[in-house]
Design an enzyme around this catalytic site. Structure first.
Site, PDB file in Angstrom:
ATOM      1  N   CYS A 162       0.856  -1.185   0.000  1.00 37.44           N
ATOM      2  CA  CYS A 162       0.000   0.000   0.000  1.00 37.44           C
ATOM      3  C   CYS A 162       0.893   1.237   0.000  1.00 37.44           C
ATOM      4  O   CYS A 162       1.792   1.354   0.826  1.00 37.44           O
ATOM      5  CB  CYS A 162      -0.899  -0.014   1.237  1.00 37.44           C
ATOM      6  SG  CYS A 162      -1.905   1.470   1.410  1.00 37.44           S
ATOM      7  N   CYS A 204       0.389   3.183   3.613  1.00 40.32           N
ATOM      8  CA  CYS A 204       0.836   2.673   4.917  1.00 40.32           C
ATOM      9  C   CYS A 204       1.894   1.579   4.848  1.00 40.32           C
ATOM     10  O   CYS A 204       2.432   1.181   5.874  1.00 40.32           O
ATOM     11  CB  CYS A 204      -0.351   2.180   5.727  1.00 40.32           C
ATOM     12  SG  CYS A 204      -1.075   0.640   5.094  1.00 40.32           S
ATOM     13  N   CYS A 261      -6.420  -5.302 -19.248  1.00 40.22           N
ATOM     14  CA  CYS A 261      -7.416  -4.291 -18.887  1.00 40.22           C
ATOM     15  C   CYS A 261      -6.824  -2.900 -18.682  1.00 40.22           C
ATOM     16  O   CYS A 261      -7.551  -1.926 -18.574  1.00 40.22           O
ATOM     17  CB  CYS A 261      -8.171  -4.734 -17.638  1.00 40.22           C
ATOM     18  SG  CYS A 261      -7.121  -4.915 -16.184  1.00 40.22           S
ATOM     19  N   CYS A 298      -7.357  -1.052   1.498  1.00 40.96           N
ATOM     20  CA  CYS A 298      -6.351  -1.522   2.441  1.00 40.96           C
ATOM     21  C   CYS A 298      -6.999  -1.645   3.817  1.00 40.96           C
ATOM     22  O   CYS A 298      -7.588  -0.685   4.322  1.00 40.96           O
ATOM     23  CB  CYS A 298      -5.174  -0.553   2.479  1.00 40.96           C
ATOM     24  SG  CYS A 298      -3.927  -0.977   3.711  1.00 40.96           S
ATOM     25  N   CYS A 317      -5.273   0.985   6.442  1.00 37.38           N
ATOM     26  CA  CYS A 317      -5.440   2.444   6.404  1.00 37.38           C
ATOM     27  C   CYS A 317      -6.659   2.918   5.606  1.00 37.38           C
ATOM     28  O   CYS A 317      -6.916   4.111   5.540  1.00 37.38           O
ATOM     29  CB  CYS A 317      -4.177   3.108   5.847  1.00 37.38           C
ATOM     30  SG  CYS A 317      -3.934   2.875   4.075  1.00 37.38           S
ATOM     31  N   HIS A 342      -8.228   3.318  -0.950  1.00 40.06           N
ATOM     32  CA  HIS A 342      -8.869   2.671  -2.097  1.00 40.06           C
ATOM     33  C   HIS A 342      -7.776   2.073  -2.972  1.00 40.06           C
ATOM     34  O   HIS A 342      -6.800   2.742  -3.318  1.00 40.06           O
ATOM     35  CB  HIS A 342      -9.683   3.693  -2.892  1.00 40.06           C
ATOM     36  CG  HIS A 342     -10.201   3.180  -4.193  1.00 40.06           C
ATOM     37  ND1 HIS A 342     -11.294   2.343  -4.271  1.00 40.06           N
ATOM     38  CD2 HIS A 342      -9.768   3.364  -5.462  1.00 40.06           C
ATOM     39  CE1 HIS A 342     -11.516   2.042  -5.553  1.00 40.06           C
ATOM     40  NE2 HIS A 342     -10.604   2.660  -6.286  1.00 40.06           N
ATOM     41  N   HIS A 385     -10.708  -2.725  -7.610  1.00 39.79           N
ATOM     42  CA  HIS A 385     -11.867  -3.614  -7.523  1.00 39.79           C
ATOM     43  C   HIS A 385     -11.424  -5.050  -7.751  1.00 39.79           C
ATOM     44  O   HIS A 385     -10.377  -5.295  -8.352  1.00 39.79           O
ATOM     45  CB  HIS A 385     -12.926  -3.213  -8.558  1.00 39.79           C
ATOM     46  CG  HIS A 385     -13.530  -1.881  -8.285  1.00 39.79           C
ATOM     47  ND1 HIS A 385     -12.952  -0.703  -8.728  1.00 39.79           N
ATOM     48  CD2 HIS A 385     -14.633  -1.524  -7.579  1.00 39.79           C
ATOM     49  CE1 HIS A 385     -13.695   0.318  -8.318  1.00 39.79           C
ATOM     50  NE2 HIS A 385     -14.718  -0.155  -7.624  1.00 39.79           N
ATOM     51  N   ASP A 391     -13.376 -12.913 -12.828  1.00 38.09           N
ATOM     52  CA  ASP A 391     -13.044 -13.330 -14.192  1.00 38.09           C
ATOM     53  C   ASP A 391     -11.538 -13.544 -14.362  1.00 38.09           C
ATOM     54  O   ASP A 391     -11.004 -13.423 -15.454  1.00 38.09           O
ATOM     55  CB  ASP A 391     -13.560 -12.313 -15.209  1.00 38.09           C
ATOM     56  CG  ASP A 391     -12.940 -10.921 -15.033  1.00 38.09           C
ATOM     57  OD1 ASP A 391     -12.113 -10.730 -14.108  1.00 38.09           O
ATOM     58  OD2 ASP A 391     -13.288 -10.033 -15.824  1.00 38.09           O
ATOM     59  N   ARG A 434      -9.700 -11.596 -10.189  1.00 41.17           N
ATOM     60  CA  ARG A 434      -8.849 -10.574 -10.794  1.00 41.17           C
ATOM     61  C   ARG A 434      -8.910  -9.336  -9.914  1.00 41.17           C
ATOM     62  O   ARG A 434      -9.877  -8.582  -9.942  1.00 41.17           O
ATOM     63  CB  ARG A 434      -9.321 -10.233 -12.217  1.00 41.17           C
ATOM     64  CG  ARG A 434      -8.536  -9.059 -12.836  1.00 41.17           C
ATOM     65  CD  ARG A 434      -8.901  -8.836 -14.298  1.00 41.17           C
ATOM     66  NE  ARG A 434     -10.315  -8.654 -14.526  1.00 41.17           N
ATOM     67  CZ  ARG A 434     -10.926  -7.475 -14.712  1.00 41.17           C
ATOM     68  NH1 ARG A 434     -10.241  -6.353 -14.694  1.00 41.17           N
ATOM     69  NH2 ARG A 434     -12.228  -7.427 -14.923  1.00 41.17           N
ATOM     70  N   CYS A 470      -8.036  -5.998  -9.704  1.00 43.44           N
ATOM     71  CA  CYS A 470      -7.693  -4.957 -10.671  1.00 43.44           C
ATOM     72  C   CYS A 470      -7.351  -3.693  -9.869  1.00 43.44           C
ATOM     73  O   CYS A 470      -8.235  -3.020  -9.345  1.00 43.44           O
ATOM     74  CB  CYS A 470      -8.889  -4.737 -11.590  1.00 43.44           C
ATOM     75  SG  CYS A 470      -8.604  -3.569 -12.914  1.00 43.44           S
TER      76      CYS A 470
END
Length: 135
Positions: free
Chosen positions: A52, A55, A70, A101, A104, A107, A110, A114, A122, A124
């Protein structure tokens, strides 16, 4: 594990000190998404640990990274399942599973069902949410 909480100003300082990508604050603290095929780890294949950016929690290992085509770094397994929390995301007229995470609340991206075996997942991720530690 104790949750890490900081003010917006403190998170901005942490990210600046780490030399994070310019979009890192928007991605990690405001759930933005970097443009596909633009992140530093999208086409990165060195052996190591992805942590991350906020943190330093260990999130993924390079041996679980794969090319999903992707435009974002993709992994089929978290390094430690407790390191990542999943939340329902109903933004942008879709229903997805957001990953953050656990330490902390940053974001990350997602997770989708698949991906390749053995997990079929996955993860992503936004490159801007990650820091890389070479092995």
């Amino acid at each position: 594990m104790d949750k890490i909480e900081k003010t917006e100003a403190e998170w901005r300082q942490v990210l600046a000190a780490k030399g994070a990508e310019p979009v890192a604050f928007a991605v990690t603290r405001q759930a933005a998404t970097e443009r596909p095929f633009t992140g530093r780890y999208e086409d990165h294949w060195a052996p190591g640990i992805y942590r991350c950016i906020c943190c330093g929690a260990e999130l993924f290992r390079s041996d679980t990274k794969f090319d999903a085509g992707c435009g974002w770094p993709s992994f089929f397994r978290a390094a430690n399942p407790e390191a990542i929390e999943e939340r329902v995301d109903r933004s942008h007229g879709m229903v997805r599973v957001e990953t953050v995470c656990a330490q902390c609340g940053a974001h990350l991206g997602h997770v989708f069902e698949d991906g390749p075996q053995p997990t079929g997942l996955r993860y992503c991720m936004n490159s801007a949410s990650l820091d890389f530690e070479p092995l």
